[in-house]
Scaffold this active site. Structure first.
Site, short mmCIF file in Angstrom:
data_model
loop_
_atom_site.label_atom_id
_atom_site.label_comp_id
_atom_site.label_asym_id
_atom_site.label_seq_id
_atom_site.Cartn_x
_atom_site.Cartn_y
_atom_site.Cartn_z
CG HIS A 154 -1.96 -1.08 1.18
ND1 HIS A 154 -3.26 -0.85 0.81
CD2 HIS A 154 -1.88 -2.41 1.43
CE1 HIS A 154 -3.95 -1.99 0.84
NE2 HIS A 154 -3.12 -2.95 1.22
CG ASP B 217 -4.87 2.05 1.40
OD1 ASP B 217 -3.91 1.79 0.67
OD2 ASP B 217 -5.67 1.17 1.81
#
Ligand code: UDP
Ligand code: UDP
Length: 455
Positions: free
Chosen positions: A14, A112
């Site tokens: 991520h 995210d």
């Protein structure tokens, strides 16, 4: 100058694309802040963050100090990275004062996908446009946003998820926690976040129109879910660091001769499977560079390589291979001319890197989104996926079978050429002239113009 902040979550898979995106945005006359959840779960994340902020002094770091969690059990069943996302999620209310204290006021936040449901209400209350960065494939995004509409009852008795205009996604490709009867963090995470995606101002995916055209068209054509904001392919995001010292060992290998073997930053194989893999690599007769991981979280990976794969295997791999049990900069490996193939777990970042460098892939998905990503590998002609291998950790794959598939990959000239074609498409989309460095990624440039209008 418009001010944009980025909020990554947990794990290198991520963090890395967020850092690449932030680095690209520096070319667009924006003030950029990255909000980094602290502490990180892996050492790799904390190291790359230090390196990044010293390389990009114009980008500001603001830490989100995570609260200790006492009322959630970190059961041994749960992946420690999902658990860490839960820690971030439960600290996300702290973002309210953090975001309002940023100066100048934010024109947009890029969040995210794992924090969609917890952060959208906060940015909504503050009137800050919020874009979700989906760090996997567009194909995985089609599952992510439709799963909650089909969960339980509608999927019961069916063997695939049917999405209008797209090929059905077999249930056997779903991340395994989605098919469990019991509650688990991953299932909650997909259900809750998938539901809220429609409330965001836009969705960004590190992919290319030319490789995931159908998924992108379905997502943007209102075919999957009504009210989804526009999904923009901003990839492939190029590496953000200068090339560093490559491995001396690789320099001594013939062009295209080496198979690079790595399963990403958070996947550990059983000792037994590692030994079968080692046996396969020795049998296949090709040169190889193998990165061994014994624990999911790098801070806990403290055994010696010999203890993990055994002395006998250590001796036999030396003839044609190099085995390491530490972090290697994968971009430097994949860009090395000696590397001619990649045995990969198919984490989306690893795949985008293989595409960027034109390296063909032997897909061996281990968990999560990786079977869905493996389907993309096959579809675009980047490599081969032996479906009978199943998920890592479930079925034992024998060395002999691994050796056969490696030979099939490394001996396949057509795949080598196709991988180079994928690389050319990626470089063209990034506007990189041969030998030049100019980046004019159109979709991203258009987004930045929209953000500038907000402030
Ligand atoms: N990576 C690396 N060296 C390693 C292992 C991983 O540089 O030894 C990088 C890799 O290049 C990629 C990221 O870590 O950018 C891993 O992300 P991916 O989505 O491939 O898989 P994950 O680790 O999340 O399963
Ligand atoms: N190879 C390749 N592309 C290249 C060079 C090699 O795909 O540009 C593959 C090819 O399949 C070959 C293998 O790598 O069979 C080994 O290459 P090479 O003959 O250079 O190494 P050696 O046989 O000396 O180990």
């Amino acid at each position: 100058m418009s001010h944009i902040a980025l909020l990554p979550s947990s794990g290198m898979g991520h963090l890395t694309p967020f850092l690449r995106l932030a680095a690209l945005l520096t070319a667009h006359d924006l003030k950029i802040t990255i909000i980094t959840p602290y502490p990180t779960i892996s050492l790799a994340e904390s190291q790359i963050l230090s390196h990044f902020f010293s390389s990009f002094p114009q980008i500001r770091q603001v830490k989100l100090y995570l609260l200790p969690l006492d009322n959630v059990s970190s059961s041994s069943e749960e992946d420690p990275f999902y658990y860490h996302i839960e820690v971030i999620r439960r600290s996300s209310h702290l973002l309210s004062s953090l975001l309002s204290s940023l100066s100048p006021p934010l024109a947009a936040l890029i969040t995210d996908m794992s924090l969609t449901a917890s952060v959208l209400p906060i940015t909504g209350a503050l009137n800050i446009p919020n874009y979700i960065f989906f760090t996997s494939s567009a194909k995985m995004l089609t599952l992510f946003i439709s799963f909650h509409t089909k969960a339980n009852s509608k999927l019961y008795g069916m063997d695939a998820l049917h999405i209008p205009t797209l090929e059905p996604i077999p249930k056997s490709w779903f991340p395994p926690p989605l098919l469990q009867d019991t509650d688990n963090l991953f299932n909650t995470y997909i259900t809750e976040n998938g539901k809220e995606m429609t409330k965001s101002d836009g969705i960004l995916v590190n992919t290319l129109e030319s490789i995931e055209q159908e998924s992108l068209a379905a997502l943007n054509g209102g075919k999957i879910i009504l009210g989804l904001p526009s999904v923009t392919a901003i990839g492939l995001l190029p590496p953000c660091f200068e090339k560093c010292q490559p491995l001396a060992w690789l320099d001594n290998q013939p062009t295209g001769s080496v198979l690079y073997v790595s399963f990403g930053s958070r996947t550990a194989m059983s000792r037994e499977q590692l030994r079968e893999l080692g046996d396969g690599l020795v049998r296949c007769g090709y040169r190889f560079l193998w990165v061994v991981k014994d624990k999911k979280v790098d801070r806990e990976d403290d055994k010696d390589l010999e203890d993990v794969i055994g002395n006998e295997l250590m001796e036999s791999v030396k003839e044609r291979g190099l085995v390491v049990k530490h972090w290697l900069n994968q971009e430097n490996i994949l860009s090395h001319p000696a590397v001619g193939g990649f045995l990969s777990h198919c984490g989306w970042n690893s795949l985008t890197e293989a595409m960027w460098h034109g390296v063909r892939v032997l897909a061996w998905p281990q968990h999560g989104d990786q079977k869905i990503n493996s389907a993309v590998v096959e579809k675009i002609g980047l490599g081969i996926w032996e479906m009978s291998w199943g998920w890592g950790g479930k079925d034992m794959v024998k060395g002999q079978h691994i050796a056969e598939k490696v030979s099939e990959l490394m001996g396949n000239e057509l795949l080598r050429i196709k991988a180079v074609c994928v690389k050319e498409k990626a470089r063209a989309a990034a506007g990189m002239e041969p030998g030049g460095t100019s980046l004019k990624m159109k979709a991203l440039a258009e987004l930045t113009e929209t953000w500038k209008k907000y402030s």
